[in-house]
Write a protein that holds these residues in place. Structure first.
Motif, PDB file in Angstrom:
ATOM      1  N   VAL A 121     -11.548   6.509  10.156  1.00 38.79           N
ATOM      2  CA  VAL A 121     -11.315   7.876  10.649  1.00 38.79           C
ATOM      3  C   VAL A 121      -9.819   8.157  10.842  1.00 38.79           C
ATOM      4  CG1 VAL A 121     -11.591   7.321  13.104  1.00 38.79           C
ATOM      5  CG2 VAL A 121     -12.139   9.615  12.273  1.00 38.79           C
ATOM      6  N   HIS A 122      -9.043   7.122  11.163  1.00 39.80           N
ATOM      7  CA  HIS A 122      -7.606   7.299  11.388  1.00 39.80           C
ATOM      8  C   HIS A 122      -6.810   7.288  10.083  1.00 39.80           C
ATOM      9  CE1 HIS A 122      -8.149   7.187  15.670  1.00 39.80           C
ATOM     10  NE2 HIS A 122      -8.826   6.055  15.549  1.00 39.80           N
ATOM     11  N   LEU A 123      -7.473   7.036   8.970  1.00 37.58           N
ATOM     12  CA  LEU A 123      -6.804   7.063   7.673  1.00 37.58           C
ATOM     13  C   LEU A 123      -6.844   8.446   7.030  1.00 37.58           C
ATOM     14  CD1 LEU A 123      -8.223   3.770   6.147  1.00 37.58           C
ATOM     15  CD2 LEU A 123      -5.940   4.133   7.091  1.00 37.58           C
ATOM     16  N   ILE A 124      -7.776   9.272   7.451  1.00 41.84           N
ATOM     17  CA  ILE A 124      -7.978  10.567   6.804  1.00 41.84           C
ATOM     18  C   ILE A 124      -6.720  11.434   6.866  1.00 41.84           C
ATOM     19  CG2 ILE A 124      -9.318  12.710   6.855  1.00 41.84           C
ATOM     20  CD1 ILE A 124     -11.687  10.956   7.878  1.00 41.84           C
ATOM     21  N   MET A 125      -6.137  11.605   8.028  1.00 39.19           N
ATOM     22  CA  MET A 125      -4.966  12.464   8.188  1.00 39.19           C
ATOM     23  C   MET A 125      -3.766  11.972   7.390  1.00 39.19           C
ATOM     24  SD  MET A 125      -1.812  12.909   9.921  1.00 39.19           S
ATOM     25  CE  MET A 125      -1.906  11.518  10.979  1.00 39.19           C
ATOM     26  N   PRO A 126      -3.372  10.697   7.495  1.00 38.71           N
ATOM     27  CA  PRO A 126      -2.201  10.282   6.728  1.00 38.71           C
ATOM     28  C   PRO A 126      -2.434  10.250   5.213  1.00 38.71           C
ATOM     29  CG  PRO A 126      -3.055   8.440   8.025  1.00 38.71           C
ATOM     30  CD  PRO A 126      -3.823   9.657   8.415  1.00 38.71           C
ATOM     31  N   ILE A 127      -3.679  10.236   4.779  1.00 33.65           N
ATOM     32  CA  ILE A 127      -3.955  10.326   3.349  1.00 33.65           C
ATOM     33  C   ILE A 127      -3.882  11.784   2.897  1.00 33.65           C
ATOM     34  CG2 ILE A 127      -5.770  10.075   1.602  1.00 33.65           C
ATOM     35  CD1 ILE A 127      -6.604   7.484   3.066  1.00 33.65           C
ATOM     36  N   LEU A 128      -4.410  12.696   3.693  1.00 32.32           N
ATOM     37  CA  LEU A 128      -4.435  14.106   3.311  1.00 32.32           C
ATOM     38  C   LEU A 128      -3.074  14.791   3.395  1.00 32.32           C
ATOM     39  CD1 LEU A 128      -7.784  15.391   4.850  1.00 32.32           C
ATOM     40  CD2 LEU A 128      -7.235  15.016   2.446  1.00 32.32           C
ATOM     41  N   LEU A 171       0.832  -1.193   0.000  1.00 32.82           N
ATOM     42  CA  LEU A 171       0.000   0.000   0.000  1.00 32.82           C
ATOM     43  C   LEU A 171       0.870   1.248   0.000  1.00 32.82           C
ATOM     44  CD1 LEU A 171      -2.617  -1.058   2.703  1.00 32.82           C
ATOM     45  CD2 LEU A 171      -2.821  -1.242   0.229  1.00 32.82           C
ATOM     46  N   LYS A 172       0.355   2.349  -0.513  1.00 30.67           N
ATOM     47  CA  LYS A 172       1.095   3.607  -0.530  1.00 30.67           C
ATOM     48  C   LYS A 172       1.181   4.221   0.859  1.00 30.67           C
ATOM     49  CE  LYS A 172       0.313   4.939  -5.264  1.00 30.67           C
ATOM     50  NZ  LYS A 172       0.060   6.043  -6.168  1.00 30.67           N
ATOM     51  N   LEU A 173       0.213   3.949   1.697  1.00 29.91           N
ATOM     52  CA  LEU A 173       0.164   4.522   3.031  1.00 29.91           C
ATOM     53  C   LEU A 173       0.987   3.681   3.988  1.00 29.91           C
ATOM     54  CD1 LEU A 173      -1.237   6.873   4.481  1.00 29.91           C
ATOM     55  CD2 LEU A 173      -3.084   5.333   5.034  1.00 29.91           C
ATOM     56  N   GLY A 174       1.830   4.323   4.791  1.00 28.11           N
ATOM     57  CA  GLY A 174       2.636   3.616   5.780  1.00 28.11           C
ATOM     58  C   GLY A 174       1.884   3.488   7.084  1.00 28.11           C
ATOM     59  N   PRO A 175       2.564   3.033   8.144  1.00 26.73           N
ATOM     60  CA  PRO A 175       1.915   2.882   9.445  1.00 26.73           C
ATOM     61  C   PRO A 175       1.283   4.192   9.919  1.00 26.73           C
ATOM     62  CG  PRO A 175       4.096   1.899   9.467  1.00 26.73           C
ATOM     63  CD  PRO A 175       3.962   2.635   8.175  1.00 26.73           C
ATOM     64  N   VAL A 176       0.136   4.087  10.555  1.00 31.38           N
ATOM     65  CA  VAL A 176      -0.570   5.259  11.063  1.00 31.38           C
ATOM     66  C   VAL A 176      -0.031   5.581  12.448  1.00 31.38           C
ATOM     67  CG1 VAL A 176      -2.811   6.179  11.721  1.00 31.38           C
ATOM     68  CG2 VAL A 176      -2.610   4.735   9.701  1.00 31.38           C
ATOM     69  N   ILE A 177       0.496   6.798  12.592  1.00 30.71           N
ATOM     70  CA  ILE A 177       1.061   7.240  13.861  1.00 30.71           C
ATOM     71  C   ILE A 177      -0.034   7.904  14.681  1.00 30.71           C
ATOM     72  CG2 ILE A 177       2.743   8.788  14.936  1.00 30.71           C
ATOM     73  CD1 ILE A 177       4.395   8.436  12.324  1.00 30.71           C
ATOM     74  N   ASP A 178      -0.133   7.518  15.940  1.00 31.04           N
ATOM     75  CA  ASP A 178      -1.137   8.088  16.831  1.00 31.04           C
ATOM     76  C   ASP A 178      -0.602   9.414  17.358  1.00 31.04           C
ATOM     77  OD1 ASP A 178      -3.381   8.428  18.339  1.00 31.04           O
ATOM     78  OD2 ASP A 178      -2.828   6.981  19.872  1.00 31.04           O
ATOM     79  N   THR A 193     -12.655   0.976   4.859  1.00 32.96           N
ATOM     80  CA  THR A 193     -12.684  -0.061   5.891  1.00 32.96           C
ATOM     81  C   THR A 193     -11.747  -1.234   5.561  1.00 32.96           C
ATOM     82  OG1 THR A 193     -14.885   0.604   6.594  1.00 32.96           O
ATOM     83  CG2 THR A 193     -14.175  -1.621   7.183  1.00 32.96           C
ATOM     84  N   PRO A 194     -11.859  -1.862   4.391  1.00 34.35           N
ATOM     85  CA  PRO A 194     -10.921  -2.948   4.094  1.00 34.35           C
ATOM     86  C   PRO A 194      -9.491  -2.442   3.898  1.00 34.35           C
ATOM     87  CG  PRO A 194     -12.385  -2.601   2.229  1.00 34.35           C
ATOM     88  CD  PRO A 194     -12.891  -1.750   3.354  1.00 34.35           C
ATOM     89  N   TYR A 195      -9.332  -1.195   3.425  1.00 35.73           N
ATOM     90  CA  TYR A 195      -7.993  -0.623   3.292  1.00 35.73           C
ATOM     91  C   TYR A 195      -7.332  -0.565   4.671  1.00 35.73           C
ATOM     92  CZ  TYR A 195      -4.213   2.393   1.645  1.00 35.73           C
ATOM     93  OH  TYR A 195      -2.984   2.896   1.324  1.00 35.73           O
ATOM     94  N   GLY A 196      -8.083  -0.103   5.664  1.00 38.41           N
ATOM     95  CA  GLY A 196      -7.567  -0.039   7.030  1.00 38.41           C
ATOM     96  C   GLY A 196      -7.246  -1.410   7.597  1.00 38.41           C
ATOM     97  N   GLU A 197      -8.023  -2.404   7.227  1.00 37.45           N
ATOM     98  CA  GLU A 197      -7.762  -3.778   7.677  1.00 37.45           C
ATOM     99  C   GLU A 197      -6.461  -4.297   7.067  1.00 37.45           C
ATOM    100  OE1 GLU A 197     -11.330  -5.780   6.502  1.00 37.45           O
ATOM    101  OE2 GLU A 197     -12.502  -4.926   8.148  1.00 37.45           O
ATOM    102  N   ILE A 198      -6.284  -4.075   5.768  1.00 36.35           N
ATOM    103  CA  ILE A 198      -5.059  -4.525   5.093  1.00 36.35           C
ATOM    104  C   ILE A 198      -3.853  -3.768   5.632  1.00 36.35           C
ATOM    105  CG2 ILE A 198      -3.846  -4.605   2.881  1.00 36.35           C
ATOM    106  CD1 ILE A 198      -6.673  -4.950   1.575  1.00 36.35           C
ATOM    107  N   LEU A 199      -3.984  -2.446   5.771  1.00 33.59           N
ATOM    108  CA  LEU A 199      -2.883  -1.625   6.273  1.00 33.59           C
ATOM    109  C   LEU A 199      -2.464  -2.071   7.670  1.00 33.59           C
ATOM    110  CD1 LEU A 199      -1.024   0.849   5.907  1.00 33.59           C
ATOM    111  CD2 LEU A 199      -2.828   2.204   6.967  1.00 33.59           C
TER     112      LEU A 199
END
Length: 69
Positions: free
Chosen positions: A48-55, A4-11, A30-36
């Protein structure tokens, strides 16, 4: 393994924002977040936690914007 293009989501310390997403976009996130989460070894990532690292990268790469902030 899926790449995936998106790396780990930092809290990070959040700022409260309310946003409405089209149902189809949410269904895809939803499935993107599951795979990530699976590839990062951290469990499913909620949409909801994917929005920031995508933007963030989108804004950084928009040459017309110039990376303000």
């Amino acid at each position: 393994m899926v790449k995936l293009k998106l790396g780990p989501v930092i809290d990070d310390k959040p700022v409260k924002v309310t946003v409405e997403l089209p149902a189809g976009l949410h269904r895809n996130m939803t499935p993107y977040g599951e795979i990530l989460g699976c590839t990062a070894g951290q469990g499913a990532v909620e949409p909801v936690h994917l929005i920031m690292p995508i933007l963030e990268p989108f804004l950084a790469m928009d040459r017309g914007f110039g990376g303000h902030g």
